[in-house]
Design a protein around this motif. Structure first.
Motif, PDB file in Angstrom:
ATOM      1  N   LEU A 182      -3.348  11.455  -3.887  1.00 57.93           N
ATOM      2  CA  LEU A 182      -3.003  10.735  -4.810  1.00 57.93           C
ATOM      3  C   LEU A 182      -1.566  11.380  -5.475  1.00 57.93           C
ATOM      4  CD1 LEU A 182      -6.166  10.461  -6.679  1.00 57.93           C
ATOM      5  CD2 LEU A 182      -5.356   8.749  -5.420  1.00 57.93           C
ATOM      6  N   ALA A 216      -8.259   2.990 -13.729  1.00 56.98           N
ATOM      7  CA  ALA A 216      -7.858   3.522 -12.539  1.00 56.98           C
ATOM      8  C   ALA A 216      -8.270   5.085 -12.556  1.00 56.98           C
ATOM      9  CB  ALA A 216      -6.458   3.688 -12.080  1.00 56.98           C
ATOM     10  N   ALA A 240      -0.844   5.131  -6.662  1.00 57.50           N
ATOM     11  CA  ALA A 240      -1.807   5.174  -5.862  1.00 57.50           C
ATOM     12  C   ALA A 240      -3.188   4.782  -6.149  1.00 57.50           C
ATOM     13  CB  ALA A 240      -1.678   6.412  -5.008  1.00 57.50           C
ATOM     14  N   LEU A 241      -3.403   5.556  -7.516  1.00 53.27           N
ATOM     15  CA  LEU A 241      -4.616   5.145  -8.049  1.00 53.27           C
ATOM     16  C   LEU A 241      -4.859   3.556  -8.539  1.00 53.27           C
ATOM     17  CD1 LEU A 241      -3.899   8.533  -9.074  1.00 53.27           C
ATOM     18  CD2 LEU A 241      -5.608   8.015 -10.927  1.00 53.27           C
ATOM     19  N   LYS A 254       0.931  -1.201   0.042  1.00 52.57           N
ATOM     20  CA  LYS A 254       0.003  -0.024   0.097  1.00 52.57           C
ATOM     21  C   LYS A 254       1.132   1.236   0.170  1.00 52.57           C
ATOM     22  CE  LYS A 254      -0.372   0.276   5.098  1.00 52.57           C
ATOM     23  NZ  LYS A 254      -1.279   0.293   5.983  1.00 52.57           N
ATOM     24  N   ALA A 286     -10.929   7.481 -10.203  1.00 52.97           N
ATOM     25  CA  ALA A 286     -10.246   8.185  -9.326  1.00 52.97           C
ATOM     26  C   ALA A 286     -10.912   9.551  -9.197  1.00 52.97           C
ATOM     27  CB  ALA A 286      -8.640   8.394  -9.925  1.00 52.97           C
ATOM     28  N   GLU A 291      -3.500   1.182  -7.347  1.00 51.49           N
ATOM     29  CA  GLU A 291      -3.642   0.228  -6.160  1.00 51.49           C
ATOM     30  C   GLU A 291      -4.946   0.124  -5.827  1.00 51.49           C
ATOM     31  OE1 GLU A 291      -0.857   2.149  -3.034  1.00 51.49           O
ATOM     32  OE2 GLU A 291       0.544   2.147  -4.765  1.00 51.49           O
ATOM     33  N   LYS A 292      -5.653   1.288  -5.960  1.00 48.60           N
ATOM     34  CA  LYS A 292      -7.411   1.333  -5.508  1.00 48.60           C
ATOM     35  C   LYS A 292      -8.124   0.334  -6.591  1.00 48.60           C
ATOM     36  CE  LYS A 292      -7.327   5.931  -3.899  1.00 48.60           C
ATOM     37  NZ  LYS A 292      -7.595   5.913  -2.350  1.00 48.60           N
ATOM     38  N   THR A 293      -7.482  -0.142  -7.726  1.00 48.84           N
ATOM     39  CA  THR A 293      -8.324  -1.056  -8.663  1.00 48.84           C
ATOM     40  C   THR A 293      -7.982  -2.528  -7.842  1.00 48.84           C
ATOM     41  OG1 THR A 293      -6.452  -1.448 -10.054  1.00 48.84           O
ATOM     42  CG2 THR A 293      -7.769   0.446 -10.445  1.00 48.84           C
ATOM     43  N   GLY A 294      -7.256  -2.760  -6.790  1.00 51.05           N
ATOM     44  CA  GLY A 294      -6.477  -4.044  -6.475  1.00 51.05           C
ATOM     45  C   GLY A 294      -5.686  -4.814  -7.377  1.00 51.05           C
ATOM     46  N   ASP A 331      -8.064  14.553  -5.475  1.00 50.45           N
ATOM     47  CA  ASP A 331      -7.652  13.991  -4.120  1.00 50.45           C
ATOM     48  C   ASP A 331      -6.285  14.255  -3.699  1.00 50.45           C
ATOM     49  OD1 ASP A 331      -7.056  12.409  -2.101  1.00 50.45           O
ATOM     50  OD2 ASP A 331      -8.003  10.698  -2.782  1.00 50.45           O
TER      51      ASP A 331
END
Lengths: 225, 225
Positions: free
Chosen positions: B184, B173, B189-190, A149, B177, B192-195, B181
């Motif tokens: 970011l 992503a 970082a963007l 992360k 996003a 990562e949010k998709t997994g 934000d």
């Protein structure tokens, strides 16, 4: 009496030099003497203990004598780890008159008198205080060569030195610590284990630790500024 | 076709200069052209899109023409945040032929051809890969001007650029996003949010981001080496 312990027992294996890094020259002067200068000047520090590789002590004392370092009280041979070295420096302090102990890296020559004063003052009121600087990079937690992360860098700081503690607190922390634990990369990490609150004081990002040949280039550039 | 997006829309407010930092000179050449050189040379990159402040586009294109940058395909005006700027760059890519997108900071001139190649290759096999460097400082988590804890730096890396992704993954992503934000701070970082799994490739600590006058001094020192 407030004492600075200058941790300068490292052998500088990353510097690709046959001399320990703290004795390499910066603007014609060994780095260790650049580092000692603001402690000599700082009114909150009364005594300086330097922890060195045992075989460097004689040559250091000759040079130190020529430079007239009034506050230099002891040169102590270092141990096998940084924590072990600082512990040996601590043993050289007289408990009866001990006040704040300011531990500083021998290869951080760019600390200022004002920064040392601020951290000593904070430790006098709070018990423990360290100099820190912002983290400018995005920091990732990683495992197995992939990102776990992104960390929130507004909550992160780089730990610099000096790190200042009431003598009794630092002594207690060293009694509890395993000085061979590689996770103990600074004194604060030891003191954190006692549960004591550690105040952070914002310092300059110029206060870099010179550990690689690249760092020496940066240091020369700073001095030319 | 693999595309590099060079994010150079920043106004350089920390550089204490009247010129955006990416146009300041380093060894007589604007930083942005130092940055573009290894992408021009790298065989894995076929197309380069540069995101700039709108008012800089004309002057940049004149200089770029003189330097014969064969791969430069588009100059795109930046947005209000870094993420917004990169998103605008992404919009300029033709989906039908899109392969890997390599996003790189316009003020990281010291990236090497080999580093770009390694990250593009990793993204081709894994979908997402970023260049990282070790964390050499002790990092503290802080709150209310005191230490919360020391982090284990063996688990931490500094995120550098390029950061490379399959076009469809990066596009997805950005759809998810909020480009405003402030958390970011990089493309990873963007994503990562998709997994998605993001591979880390170890790069050189020379690949610094030039954001302050002090960084320019360091950069000049690197070039003299």
């Amino acid at each position: 009496m407030n004492t600075a312990i200058i941790a300068a027992a490292g052998m500088g294996s990353r510097m690709a030099s046959d001399r320990p890094k703290q004795f390499l020259h910066l603007a014609g002067v060994p780095i260790i003497f650049h580092t000692l200068a603001p402690f000599e000047e700082c009114a909150q520090i009364q005594e300086v203990i330097v922890v060195l590789p045992a075989e460097e002590a004689a040559a250091f004392l000759t040079l130190a004598g020529k430079r007239g370092l009034r506050k230099l009280s002891r040169v102590v041979p270092g141990g096998t780890t940084r924590a072990d070295s600082v512990k040996r420096g601590l043993t050289a302090i007289r408990p009866a008159t001990a006040g704040i102990v300011a531990v500083h890296d021998g290869v951080r020559p760019f600390v200022t008198v004002e920064e040392i004063e601020s951290v000593v003052n904070a430790a006098e009121s709070d018990g423990a205080a360290i100099l820190v600087a912002p983290v400018t990079d995005t920091i990732k937690q990683v495992a197995d060569d992939s990102v776990v992360k992104s960390l929130d860098r507004s909550e992160l700081r780089r730990a610099l030195t000096p790190q200042c503690f009431r003598y009794e607190l630092l002594k207690k922390a060293y009694e509890l610590a395993d000085v061979n634990d590689p996770a103990l990369t600074d004194e604060s990490a030891l003191v954190e284990k006692t549960g004591a609150r550690i105040t952070t004081i914002e310092g300059s990002s110029r206060n870099i630790k010179l550990t690689t040949p690249q760092d020496l280039l940066i240091a020369e550039a700073f001095l030319k500024q």
